[in-house]
Design a protein around this motif. Structure first.
Motif, short mmCIF file in Angstrom:
data_model
loop_
_atom_site.label_atom_id
_atom_site.label_comp_id
_atom_site.label_asym_id
_atom_site.label_seq_id
_atom_site.Cartn_x
_atom_site.Cartn_y
_atom_site.Cartn_z
N TRP A 1 0.84 -1.19 0.00
CA TRP A 1 0.00 0.00 0.00
C TRP A 1 0.88 1.24 0.00
N PHE A 2 0.43 2.28 -0.66
CA PHE A 2 1.17 3.54 -0.69
C PHE A 2 0.19 4.70 -0.73
N GLY A 3 0.57 5.79 -0.06
CA GLY A 3 -0.26 6.99 -0.03
C GLY A 3 0.31 8.04 -0.97
N THR A 4 -0.58 8.80 -1.60
CA THR A 4 -0.17 9.86 -2.51
C THR A 4 -0.89 11.15 -2.14
N MET A 5 -0.72 12.18 -2.97
CA MET A 5 -1.36 13.48 -2.72
C MET A 5 -2.89 13.37 -2.65
N ASN A 6 -3.49 12.53 -3.51
CA ASN A 6 -4.95 12.50 -3.58
C ASN A 6 -5.56 11.11 -3.65
N ARG A 7 -4.79 10.10 -3.26
CA ARG A 7 -5.35 8.75 -3.28
C ARG A 7 -4.48 7.79 -2.49
N VAL A 8 -5.00 6.59 -2.32
CA VAL A 8 -4.26 5.47 -1.75
C VAL A 8 -4.18 4.42 -2.84
N GLY A 9 -3.02 3.80 -2.98
CA GLY A 9 -2.85 2.76 -3.97
C GLY A 9 -2.51 1.45 -3.31
N CYS A 10 -2.85 0.36 -3.99
CA CYS A 10 -2.55 -0.98 -3.50
C CYS A 10 -2.00 -1.80 -4.66
N TYR A 11 -0.81 -2.37 -4.47
CA TYR A 11 -0.18 -3.23 -5.47
C TYR A 11 -0.25 -4.66 -4.97
N ASP A 12 -0.91 -5.53 -5.74
CA ASP A 12 -1.11 -6.91 -5.32
C ASP A 12 -0.09 -7.90 -5.91
N GLY A 13 0.95 -7.37 -6.53
CA GLY A 13 1.96 -8.22 -7.18
C GLY A 13 1.77 -8.31 -8.67
N ARG A 14 0.58 -7.89 -9.14
CA ARG A 14 0.29 -7.92 -10.58
C ARG A 14 -0.17 -6.57 -11.10
N SER A 15 -1.00 -5.88 -10.33
CA SER A 15 -1.55 -4.61 -10.78
C SER A 15 -1.79 -3.67 -9.60
N VAL A 16 -1.98 -2.40 -9.94
CA VAL A 16 -2.22 -1.35 -8.95
C VAL A 16 -3.70 -0.99 -8.97
N THR A 17 -4.32 -0.94 -7.82
CA THR A 17 -5.67 -0.43 -7.66
C THR A 17 -5.58 0.87 -6.90
N GLU A 18 -6.30 1.88 -7.40
CA GLU A 18 -6.27 3.20 -6.76
C GLU A 18 -7.61 3.49 -6.12
N PHE A 19 -7.55 4.05 -4.93
CA PHE A 19 -8.74 4.44 -4.19
C PHE A 19 -8.69 5.96 -4.03
N LYS A 20 -9.65 6.64 -4.69
CA LYS A 20 -9.65 8.11 -4.68
C LYS A 20 -10.78 8.62 -3.80
N ASN A 21 -10.59 9.85 -3.31
CA ASN A 21 -11.66 10.52 -2.53
C ASN A 21 -12.75 10.97 -3.45
#
Length: 174
Positions: free
Chosen positions: A154-174
């Motif tokens: 998991w990683f935090g950014t300026m406007n979202r949280v991202g999750c890398y599952d080993g294959r792809s990134v899913t982004e969770f935005k406000n």
């Protein structure tokens, strides 16, 4: 073993401490304190063994600038990142793995190293597996890296949280 609570108060540059603005501090497995300071303060990486400070210099003999993160990996290597990039200290020598500004360093359960590093398009999440590195995703800024109990990064950014599952990134935005 040296403890954080016994750090003498009032240490000065005359005692070997470089810089006044400490960005990051860790205690390694042997009890030594590692400190990273800001560049506006004569930034540095210093190690305090309970008696004296040892300062580390980069390849050209100058101090490291704006040290933002320090970790100790499972093998006992000290990693630090900042304006001068990503550097590993194996107890004998310094090795620079990247010259990109490195803000965050995280070691996962498997021993992979994850970093947030500046690149031409913003900040990138990189994975170092011991023999190679790869860019996982680029974002505007990356402010933190963590691993959940299933191994997702998991990683935090300026406007979202991202999750890398080993294959792809899913982004969770406000």
């Amino acid at each position: 073993k040296y403890t954080l609570g016994s750090l003498p108060l009032g240490l000065r540059s005359a005692d070997g401490l470089s810089g006044r603005s400490v960005n990051v501090m860790i205690q390694d497995k042997t009890g030594k304190l590692w400190l990273g300071t800001r560049y506006s303060d004569s930034g540095d990486v210093s190690c305090y063994d309970g008696k004296r400070f040892t300062s580390f210099k980069n390849k050209n003999g100058s101090r490291f600038s704006n040290v933002r993160s320090i970790i100790e990996d499972k093998a006992g290597n000290i990693w630090f990142g900042g304006q001068d990039g990503l550097v590993r200290y194996d107890g004998k020598r310094l090795t620079t793995l990247s010259t990109n500004f490195t803000g965050y360093i995280f070691e996962d359960k498997a021993g992979n190293l994850w970093t947030s590093e500046a690149n031409i398009n913003g900040t990138a999440l990189y994975k170092y597996d011991g023999s190679s590195s790869g860019c996982i995703v680029v974002s505007r800024m990356i402010f933190g890296i963590a691993e959940d109990h299933t191994g997702n990064i998991w990683f935090g950014t300026m406007n979202r949280v991202g999750c890398y599952d080993g294959r792809s990134v899913t982004e969770f935005k406000n």
